[in-house]
Design a protein around this motif. Structure first.
Motif, PDB file in Angstrom:
ATOM      1  N   ALA A 187       2.788 -12.208   2.160  1.00 55.27           N
ATOM      2  CA  ALA A 187       1.573 -11.250   2.645  1.00 55.27           C
ATOM      3  C   ALA A 187       0.408 -12.415   2.876  1.00 55.27           C
ATOM      4  O   ALA A 187       0.027 -12.969   1.998  1.00 55.27           O
ATOM      5  N   ASN A 188       0.046 -12.603   4.045  1.00 51.91           N
ATOM      6  CA  ASN A 188      -1.017 -13.517   4.336  1.00 51.91           C
ATOM      7  C   ASN A 188      -2.344 -12.540   4.872  1.00 51.91           C
ATOM      8  O   ASN A 188      -3.073 -13.097   5.447  1.00 51.91           O
ATOM      9  N   GLY A 189      -2.154 -11.348   5.086  1.00 48.92           N
ATOM     10  CA  GLY A 189      -3.029 -10.529   5.279  1.00 48.92           C
ATOM     11  C   GLY A 189      -2.841  -9.107   4.725  1.00 48.92           C
ATOM     12  O   GLY A 189      -1.922  -8.645   4.477  1.00 48.92           O
ATOM     13  N   VAL A 190      -3.846  -8.179   5.234  1.00 49.36           N
ATOM     14  CA  VAL A 190      -3.857  -6.939   4.537  1.00 49.36           C
ATOM     15  C   VAL A 190      -4.053  -5.850   5.853  1.00 49.36           C
ATOM     16  O   VAL A 190      -4.912  -6.325   6.705  1.00 49.36           O
TER      17      VAL A 190
ATOM     18  N   ARG B  47       7.816  12.636  -5.632  1.00 49.04           N
ATOM     19  CA  ARG B  47       8.314  11.723  -6.343  1.00 49.04           C
ATOM     20  C   ARG B  47       8.231  10.105  -5.739  1.00 49.04           C
ATOM     21  O   ARG B  47       8.860   9.272  -6.317  1.00 49.04           O
ATOM     22  N   VAL B  48       6.944  10.155  -5.145  1.00 49.65           N
ATOM     23  CA  VAL B  48       6.499   8.576  -4.824  1.00 49.65           C
ATOM     24  C   VAL B  48       5.351   8.504  -5.559  1.00 49.65           C
ATOM     25  O   VAL B  48       4.257   9.091  -5.371  1.00 49.65           O
ATOM     26  N   GLU B  49       5.432   7.218  -5.990  1.00 52.67           N
ATOM     27  CA  GLU B  49       4.203   6.694  -6.641  1.00 52.67           C
ATOM     28  C   GLU B  49       3.663   5.607  -5.912  1.00 52.67           C
ATOM     29  O   GLU B  49       4.219   4.778  -5.387  1.00 52.67           O
ATOM     30  N   VAL B  50       2.334   5.868  -5.725  1.00 59.61           N
ATOM     31  CA  VAL B  50       1.473   4.642  -4.911  1.00 59.61           C
ATOM     32  C   VAL B  50       0.394   4.152  -5.809  1.00 59.61           C
ATOM     33  O   VAL B  50      -0.248   4.601  -6.795  1.00 59.61           O
ATOM     34  N   VAL B  51       0.672   2.707  -5.705  1.00 60.45           N
ATOM     35  CA  VAL B  51      -0.034   1.745  -6.437  1.00 60.45           C
ATOM     36  C   VAL B  51      -0.972   1.039  -5.779  1.00 60.45           C
ATOM     37  O   VAL B  51      -0.352   0.390  -4.570  1.00 60.45           O
ATOM     38  N   HIS B  52      -2.148   0.855  -5.741  1.00 59.80           N
ATOM     39  CA  HIS B  52      -3.017  -0.228  -4.968  1.00 59.80           C
ATOM     40  C   HIS B  52      -3.209  -1.574  -5.748  1.00 59.80           C
ATOM     41  O   HIS B  52      -3.291  -1.446  -6.820  1.00 59.80           O
ATOM     42  N   ARG B  53      -2.924  -2.533  -4.950  1.00 63.17           N
ATOM     43  CA  ARG B  53      -2.918  -3.715  -5.404  1.00 63.17           C
ATOM     44  C   ARG B  53      -4.013  -4.412  -4.642  1.00 63.17           C
ATOM     45  O   ARG B  53      -4.643  -4.274  -3.802  1.00 63.17           O
ATOM     46  N   SER B  54      -4.523  -5.724  -5.413  1.00 64.68           N
ATOM     47  CA  SER B  54      -5.719  -6.267  -4.933  1.00 64.68           C
ATOM     48  C   SER B  54      -5.422  -7.607  -4.025  1.00 64.68           C
ATOM     49  O   SER B  54      -4.438  -8.136  -4.360  1.00 64.68           O
ATOM     50  N   PHE B  55      -6.344  -7.532  -3.027  1.00 59.56           N
ATOM     51  CA  PHE B  55      -6.279  -8.588  -2.117  1.00 59.56           C
ATOM     52  C   PHE B  55      -7.675  -9.074  -1.555  1.00 59.56           C
ATOM     53  O   PHE B  55      -8.310  -8.004  -0.862  1.00 59.56           O
ATOM     54  N   GLU B  56      -8.333 -10.039  -1.765  1.00 61.57           N
ATOM     55  CA  GLU B  56      -9.419 -10.281  -1.263  1.00 61.57           C
ATOM     56  C   GLU B  56      -9.725 -11.103  -0.050  1.00 61.57           C
ATOM     57  O   GLU B  56      -8.927 -11.978  -0.037  1.00 61.57           O
ATOM     58  N   LEU B  57     -10.293 -10.620   1.010  1.00 61.37           N
ATOM     59  CA  LEU B  57     -10.276 -11.152   2.216  1.00 61.37           C
ATOM     60  C   LEU B  57     -11.092 -12.578   2.194  1.00 61.37           C
ATOM     61  O   LEU B  57     -11.144 -13.451   3.037  1.00 61.37           O
ATOM     62  N   ASP B  58     -12.331 -12.500   1.280  1.00 59.51           N
ATOM     63  CA  ASP B  58     -13.372 -13.496   1.342  1.00 59.51           C
ATOM     64  C   ASP B  58     -13.420 -14.010  -0.282  1.00 59.51           C
ATOM     65  O   ASP B  58     -14.818 -13.603  -0.747  1.00 59.51           O
TER      66      ASP B  58
ATOM     67  N   VAL C 126       5.520   2.952  -4.034  1.00 60.15           N
ATOM     68  CA  VAL C 126       4.893   2.146  -2.669  1.00 60.15           C
ATOM     69  C   VAL C 126       3.572   1.373  -3.295  1.00 60.15           C
ATOM     70  O   VAL C 126       2.931   2.049  -3.855  1.00 60.15           O
ATOM     71  N   GLU C 127       3.585   0.228  -3.067  1.00 61.41           N
ATOM     72  CA  GLU C 127       2.662  -0.542  -3.450  1.00 61.41           C
ATOM     73  C   GLU C 127       1.775  -1.102  -2.270  1.00 61.41           C
ATOM     74  O   GLU C 127       2.387  -1.839  -1.202  1.00 61.41           O
ATOM     75  N   ILE C 128       0.633  -0.947  -2.215  1.00 64.23           N
ATOM     76  CA  ILE C 128      -0.519  -1.190  -1.355  1.00 64.23           C
ATOM     77  C   ILE C 128      -1.483  -2.286  -1.484  1.00 64.23           C
ATOM     78  O   ILE C 128      -2.197  -2.138  -2.233  1.00 64.23           O
ATOM     79  N   TRP C 129      -1.141  -3.502  -0.878  1.00 59.27           N
ATOM     80  CA  TRP C 129      -2.203  -4.603  -1.100  1.00 59.27           C
ATOM     81  C   TRP C 129      -3.220  -4.672   0.169  1.00 59.27           C
ATOM     82  O   TRP C 129      -3.015  -4.100   1.256  1.00 59.27           O
ATOM     83  N   SER C 130      -4.503  -4.396  -0.433  1.00 56.61           N
ATOM     84  CA  SER C 130      -5.481  -4.239   0.368  1.00 56.61           C
ATOM     85  C   SER C 130      -6.802  -4.760  -0.041  1.00 56.61           C
ATOM     86  O   SER C 130      -7.123  -5.040  -1.248  1.00 56.61           O
ATOM     87  N   ASP C 131      -8.031  -4.541   0.743  1.00 58.53           N
ATOM     88  CA  ASP C 131      -9.170  -4.948   0.363  1.00 58.53           C
ATOM     89  C   ASP C 131     -10.325  -3.832   0.835  1.00 58.53           C
ATOM     90  O   ASP C 131     -10.061  -3.487   2.119  1.00 58.53           O
ATOM     91  N   ILE C 132     -11.328  -3.509   0.164  1.00 60.42           N
ATOM     92  CA  ILE C 132     -12.253  -2.573   0.571  1.00 60.42           C
ATOM     93  C   ILE C 132     -13.004  -3.002   1.763  1.00 60.42           C
ATOM     94  O   ILE C 132     -13.481  -2.207   2.520  1.00 60.42           O
ATOM     95  N   ALA C 133     -13.110  -4.249   1.930  1.00 58.37           N
ATOM     96  CA  ALA C 133     -13.858  -4.645   3.083  1.00 58.37           C
ATOM     97  C   ALA C 133     -13.004  -4.806   4.417  1.00 58.37           C
ATOM     98  O   ALA C 133     -13.692  -5.192   5.554  1.00 58.37           O
ATOM     99  N   CYS C 134     -11.970  -4.443   4.282  1.00 65.09           N
ATOM    100  CA  CYS C 134     -10.995  -4.422   5.435  1.00 65.09           C
ATOM    101  C   CYS C 134     -10.706  -3.065   6.133  1.00 65.09           C
ATOM    102  O   CYS C 134     -10.246  -2.188   5.698  1.00 65.09           O
ATOM    103  N   PRO C 135     -11.403  -3.228   7.446  1.00 64.56           N
ATOM    104  CA  PRO C 135     -11.400  -1.867   8.221  1.00 64.56           C
ATOM    105  C   PRO C 135      -9.693  -1.460   8.285  1.00 64.56           C
ATOM    106  O   PRO C 135      -9.678  -0.143   8.236  1.00 64.56           O
ATOM    107  N   TRP C 136      -8.884  -2.225   8.677  1.00 65.70           N
ATOM    108  CA  TRP C 136      -7.661  -1.689   9.153  1.00 65.70           C
ATOM    109  C   TRP C 136      -6.909  -1.159   7.876  1.00 65.70           C
ATOM    110  O   TRP C 136      -6.073  -0.451   7.809  1.00 65.70           O
ATOM    111  N   CYS C 137      -7.375  -1.718   6.573  1.00 65.75           N
ATOM    112  CA  CYS C 137      -7.002  -1.103   5.374  1.00 65.75           C
ATOM    113  C   CYS C 137      -7.286   0.392   5.273  1.00 65.75           C
ATOM    114  O   CYS C 137      -6.529   1.401   4.901  1.00 65.75           O
ATOM    115  N   TYR C 138      -8.611   0.618   5.605  1.00 69.54           N
ATOM    116  CA  TYR C 138      -9.100   1.969   5.570  1.00 69.54           C
ATOM    117  C   TYR C 138      -8.236   2.843   6.586  1.00 69.54           C
ATOM    118  O   TYR C 138      -7.825   4.018   6.385  1.00 69.54           O
ATOM    119  N   VAL C 139      -7.942   2.364   7.671  1.00 67.31           N
ATOM    120  CA  VAL C 139      -7.140   3.140   8.693  1.00 67.31           C
ATOM    121  C   VAL C 139      -5.868   3.250   8.294  1.00 67.31           C
ATOM    122  O   VAL C 139      -5.058   4.495   8.374  1.00 67.31           O
TER     123      VAL C 139
END
Length: 241
Positions: A179-182, A33-44, A3-16
């Motif tokens: 993906a145009n949002g996170v 047996r699930v590998e979780v990888v966090h991917r980068s996405f800057e909102l600003d 599972v790959e998760i594109w997110s940004d630390i500034a994004c409250p919905w990413c936190y939720v």
């Protein structure tokens, strides 16, 4: 399964969304047996490193609303975060550039501490009073708290090129995936989940993706031939012809 998760630390919905996904994963029978990888996405991405602003003022300007409306929106997110057991400060937070955080997350991934650092960054931004923006020493402390070497983390932050290409590659890939949002979750490169969906949506997609995985078809002998030679726990087969 990955599972790959594109997110940004500034994004409250990413936190939720992360919290909701993790609830689904915790109840998933194959979670180990699930590998979780966090991917980068800057909102600003165009924001300067030293350019920080209060969240409420930023929201009002960005979305053309009054500060009262922006505060109401923050209160709504805070209520949904609280429903997931998260601490969320709806007053006094600020907003800024997250590029260095993403670079540190790629560094953390190399050392097997990405999950710990991403959680530390979220909590620092949304739950704690001290800002995470424009302060390398604050980021170093968080990296050390996540189990990373202090001098190595400091060196990453001191070199603006370190892991920069990895961040940009993630962002290009997000665009290619549509993906145009996170947050944006990609399960086994087969299913995409956009937004902080309810936990049962994540449960459904994890189950569906797992059930649809192609089983291995084993071919252990050619037509008209005996079993192929192989090595196992008891040693290697010795051909009899």
């Amino acid at each position: 399964m990955r599972v790959e998760i594109w997110s940004d630390i500034a994004c409250p919905w990413c936190y939720v969304g992360k919290a909701r996904f993790e609830k689904a994963l915790a109840a998933f029978p194959h979670q180990e047996r699930v590998e979780v990888v966090h991917r980068s996405f800057e909102l600003d991405p165009g924001r300067a490193k030293d350019d920080t602003a209060p969240v409420i003022a930023m929201l009002a300007k960005k979305y053309g609303m009054s500060e009262a409306q922006a505060q109401a929106a923050e209160d709504n997110v805070g209520a949904q975060a609280a429903a997931e057991g998260l601490t969320y400060r709806t007053r006094g937070r600020d907003h800024g550039n997250t590029f260095d955080m993403h670079r540190l997350l790629h560094f953390a991934k190399e050392h097997g501490r990405q999950g710990e650092l991403v959680q530390a960054l979220y909590e620092a931004n949304f739950a704690e009073e001290e800002s995470v923006f424009g302060d390398d020493e604050r980021l170093v402390k968080l990296a050390v708290g996540a189990g990373l070497d202090e001098n190595a983390a400091r060196a990453v932050l001191a070199d603006p090129t370190a892991y920069a290409d990895d961040v940009r590659a993630d962002e290009r890939e997000a665009a290619q995936l549509g993906a145009n949002g996170v947050p944006f979750f990609v399960v086994d490169r087969k299913y995409g989940v956009s937004g902080a969906q309810p936990t049962d949506v994540f449960t459904q997609v994890l189950t569906t993706a797992w059930d649809e995985r192609s089983p291995l078809t084993l071919i252990d002998r050619a037509e008209g031939e005996g079993e192929g030679e192989a090595c196992g726990p008891d040693g290697c087969a010795v051909p009899q012809h």
